[in-house]
Motif scaffolding. Structure first.
Motif, PDB file in Angstrom:
ATOM      1  N   ALA A  20       0.850  -1.189   0.000  1.00 35.19           N
ATOM      2  CA  ALA A  20       0.000   0.000   0.000  1.00 35.19           C
ATOM      3  C   ALA A  20       0.880   1.232   0.000  1.00 35.19           C
ATOM      4  CB  ALA A  20      -0.900   0.004   1.226  1.00 35.19           C
ATOM      5  N   ILE A  21       0.487   2.239  -0.794  1.00 37.70           N
ATOM      6  CA  ILE A  21       1.260   3.478  -0.887  1.00 37.70           C
ATOM      7  C   ILE A  21       0.345   4.667  -0.624  1.00 37.70           C
ATOM      8  CG2 ILE A  21       2.640   4.982  -2.376  1.00 37.70           C
ATOM      9  CD1 ILE A  21       3.524   2.540  -3.917  1.00 37.70           C
ATOM     10  N   HIS A  22       0.784   5.534   0.278  1.00 39.30           N
ATOM     11  CA  HIS A  22       0.111   6.805   0.522  1.00 39.30           C
ATOM     12  C   HIS A  22       0.960   7.876  -0.150  1.00 39.30           C
ATOM     13  CE1 HIS A  22      -2.684   5.288   3.656  1.00 39.30           C
ATOM     14  NE2 HIS A  22      -1.732   4.375   3.784  1.00 39.30           N
ATOM     15  N   CYS A  23       0.399   8.497  -1.177  1.00 40.29           N
ATOM     16  CA  CYS A  23       1.153   9.457  -1.986  1.00 40.29           C
ATOM     17  C   CYS A  23       0.159  10.345  -2.721  1.00 40.29           C
ATOM     18  CB  CYS A  23       2.031   8.699  -2.981  1.00 40.29           C
ATOM     19  SG  CYS A  23       2.999   9.723  -4.065  1.00 40.29           S
ATOM     20  N   SER A  24       0.359  11.649  -2.675  1.00 41.05           N
ATOM     21  CA  SER A  24      -0.606  12.565  -3.290  1.00 41.05           C
ATOM     22  C   SER A  24      -0.252  12.945  -4.730  1.00 41.05           C
ATOM     23  CB  SER A  24      -0.733  13.831  -2.435  1.00 41.05           C
ATOM     24  OG  SER A  24       0.518  14.473  -2.344  1.00 41.05           O
ATOM     25  N   THR A  25       0.838  12.413  -5.272  1.00 39.71           N
ATOM     26  CA  THR A  25       1.215  12.752  -6.646  1.00 39.71           C
ATOM     27  C   THR A  25       0.347  11.995  -7.646  1.00 39.71           C
ATOM     28  OG1 THR A  25       2.898  11.035  -6.751  1.00 39.71           O
ATOM     29  CG2 THR A  25       3.621  13.198  -6.016  1.00 39.71           C
ATOM     30  N   GLU A  26       0.371  12.434  -8.882  1.00 41.55           N
ATOM     31  CA  GLU A  26      -0.396  11.783  -9.942  1.00 41.55           C
ATOM     32  C   GLU A  26       0.183  10.397 -10.233  1.00 41.55           C
ATOM     33  OE1 GLU A  26      -3.137  12.904 -11.497  1.00 41.55           O
ATOM     34  OE2 GLU A  26      -3.131  14.665 -10.198  1.00 41.55           O
ATOM     35  N   ASP A  27      -0.638   9.535 -10.810  1.00 41.49           N
ATOM     36  CA  ASP A  27      -0.229   8.152 -11.054  1.00 41.49           C
ATOM     37  C   ASP A  27       0.957   8.042 -12.005  1.00 41.49           C
ATOM     38  OD1 ASP A  27      -1.674   8.988 -13.253  1.00 41.49           O
ATOM     39  OD2 ASP A  27      -3.013   7.267 -13.301  1.00 41.49           O
ATOM     40  N   TYR A  28       0.991   8.857 -13.057  1.00 39.74           N
ATOM     41  CA  TYR A  28       2.106   8.785 -14.009  1.00 39.74           C
ATOM     42  C   TYR A  28       3.419   9.210 -13.359  1.00 39.74           C
ATOM     43  CZ  TYR A  28       1.234  13.811 -14.494  1.00 39.74           C
ATOM     44  OH  TYR A  28       1.051  15.141 -14.238  1.00 39.74           O
ATOM     45  N   ARG A  29       3.348  10.166 -12.454  1.00 42.98           N
ATOM     46  CA  ARG A  29       4.550  10.640 -11.740  1.00 42.98           C
ATOM     47  C   ARG A  29       5.058   9.554 -10.787  1.00 42.98           C
ATOM     48  NH1 ARG A  29       9.073  13.394 -11.511  1.00 42.98           N
ATOM     49  NH2 ARG A  29       9.506  14.290  -9.491  1.00 42.98           N
ATOM     50  N   LEU A  30       4.138   8.912 -10.077  1.00 45.16           N
ATOM     51  CA  LEU A  30       4.542   7.841  -9.171  1.00 45.16           C
ATOM     52  C   LEU A  30       5.146   6.675  -9.947  1.00 45.16           C
ATOM     53  CD1 LEU A  30       4.743   6.660  -6.337  1.00 45.16           C
ATOM     54  CD2 LEU A  30       2.403   5.802  -6.619  1.00 45.16           C
ATOM     55  N   ALA A  31       4.556   6.333 -11.088  1.00 47.75           N
ATOM     56  CA  ALA A  31       5.105   5.253 -11.914  1.00 47.75           C
ATOM     57  C   ALA A  31       6.527   5.591 -12.353  1.00 47.75           C
ATOM     58  CB  ALA A  31       4.213   5.005 -13.125  1.00 47.75           C
ATOM     59  N   TYR A  32       6.750   6.833 -12.746  1.00 46.73           N
ATOM     60  CA  TYR A  32       8.101   7.269 -13.144  1.00 46.73           C
ATOM     61  C   TYR A  32       9.074   7.149 -11.973  1.00 46.73           C
ATOM     62  CZ  TYR A  32      11.968  10.386 -14.264  1.00 46.73           C
ATOM     63  OH  TYR A  32      13.214  10.910 -14.453  1.00 46.73           O
ATOM     64  N   LEU A  33       8.657   7.595 -10.789  1.00 50.06           N
ATOM     65  CA  LEU A  33       9.526   7.524  -9.620  1.00 50.06           C
ATOM     66  C   LEU A  33       9.841   6.085  -9.224  1.00 50.06           C
ATOM     67  CD1 LEU A  33       7.860  10.377  -7.533  1.00 50.06           C
ATOM     68  CD2 LEU A  33      10.123  10.439  -8.613  1.00 50.06           C
ATOM     69  N   LEU A  34       8.849   5.217  -9.320  1.00 51.82           N
ATOM     70  CA  LEU A  34       9.088   3.798  -9.030  1.00 51.82           C
ATOM     71  C   LEU A  34      10.024   3.175 -10.053  1.00 51.82           C
ATOM     72  CD1 LEU A  34       5.473   2.719  -8.032  1.00 51.82           C
ATOM     73  CD2 LEU A  34       7.443   2.928  -6.505  1.00 51.82           C
ATOM     74  N   ASN A  35       9.847   3.547 -11.315  1.00 54.68           N
ATOM     75  CA  ASN A  35      10.727   3.029 -12.369  1.00 54.68           C
ATOM     76  C   ASN A  35      12.176   3.426 -12.122  1.00 54.68           C
ATOM     77  OD1 ASN A  35       8.684   1.759 -13.764  1.00 54.68           O
ATOM     78  ND2 ASN A  35       8.421   3.401 -15.247  1.00 54.68           N
ATOM     79  N   THR A  36      12.407   4.669 -11.739  1.00 55.41           N
ATOM     80  CA  THR A  36      13.782   5.127 -11.547  1.00 55.41           C
ATOM     81  C   THR A  36      14.400   4.594 -10.258  1.00 55.41           C
ATOM     82  OG1 THR A  36      12.976   7.200 -10.594  1.00 55.41           O
ATOM     83  CG2 THR A  36      13.512   7.214 -12.928  1.00 55.41           C
TER      84      THR A  36
END
Length: 161
Positions: A20-36
């Motif tokens: 579970a992730i609590h994060c207020s950023t947009e989904d595409y931004r979170l996906a980018y951060l997880l990828n990096t």
């Protein structure tokens, strides 16, 4: 009349880790951060998850790591839709109409969770503690933690195939 008993071995056990992730950023931004930060290759699927005949739509990202036989999914827990709001007859402001935002949840018992990561594997994957600590190291993430999917009432909503 014949009596049939079901045993736990009759059902295939789900081999996945749920974070579970609590994060207020947009989904595409979170996906980018997880990828990096986790060296993933999450990409948005062509179609979102639709439940209850398109009453709710949840964004989903996926990566099939064929080398390690692992499938990663990032899915939003919240779907917000605008619906027409009509005033009831006889009210003081009966001629006013507008729109209101209604939120639907993929896992309703976890309404405060913004995103879920589902890591499906045929074999053992590396420790979820390491993955959670790397996710928590991302500045935009408020917190992340592992969940036991068997304790969720609506765990069937996590079946994406």
């Amino acid at each position: 009349m014949a009596v049939h008993k079901l045993f736990e071995d009759d059902f295939e056990e789900d081999n996945y880790t749920l974070i579970a992730i609590h994060c207020s950023t947009e989904d595409y931004r979170l996906a980018y951060l997880l990828n990096t930060n986790l060296n993933l290759k999450l990409a948005r699927k062509r179609e979102d998850l639709d439940y209850n005949y398109m009453e709710a739509s949840f964004s989903i990202y996926e990566w099939n790591d064929e080398e390690n036989c692992v499938t990663w999914n990032l899915v939003a827990n919240t779907s917000k839709m605008e619906v027409e709001q009509t005033a009831s007859a006889g009210s003081l402001f009966s001629d006013q109409q507008g729109k209101r935002t209604v939120s639907k949840y993929l896992i309703p018992e976890r309404k405060r969770v913004d995103y879920f990561i589902k890591i499906s594997s045929e074999s053992y994957i590396k420790s979820s503690k390491i993955i959670v600590s790397k996710i928590n190291a991302i500045a935009e993430v408020i917190t992340a933690y592992s969940l036991n999917p068997n304790q969720l009432k609506s765990k069937n909503n996590l079946i994406f195939e």
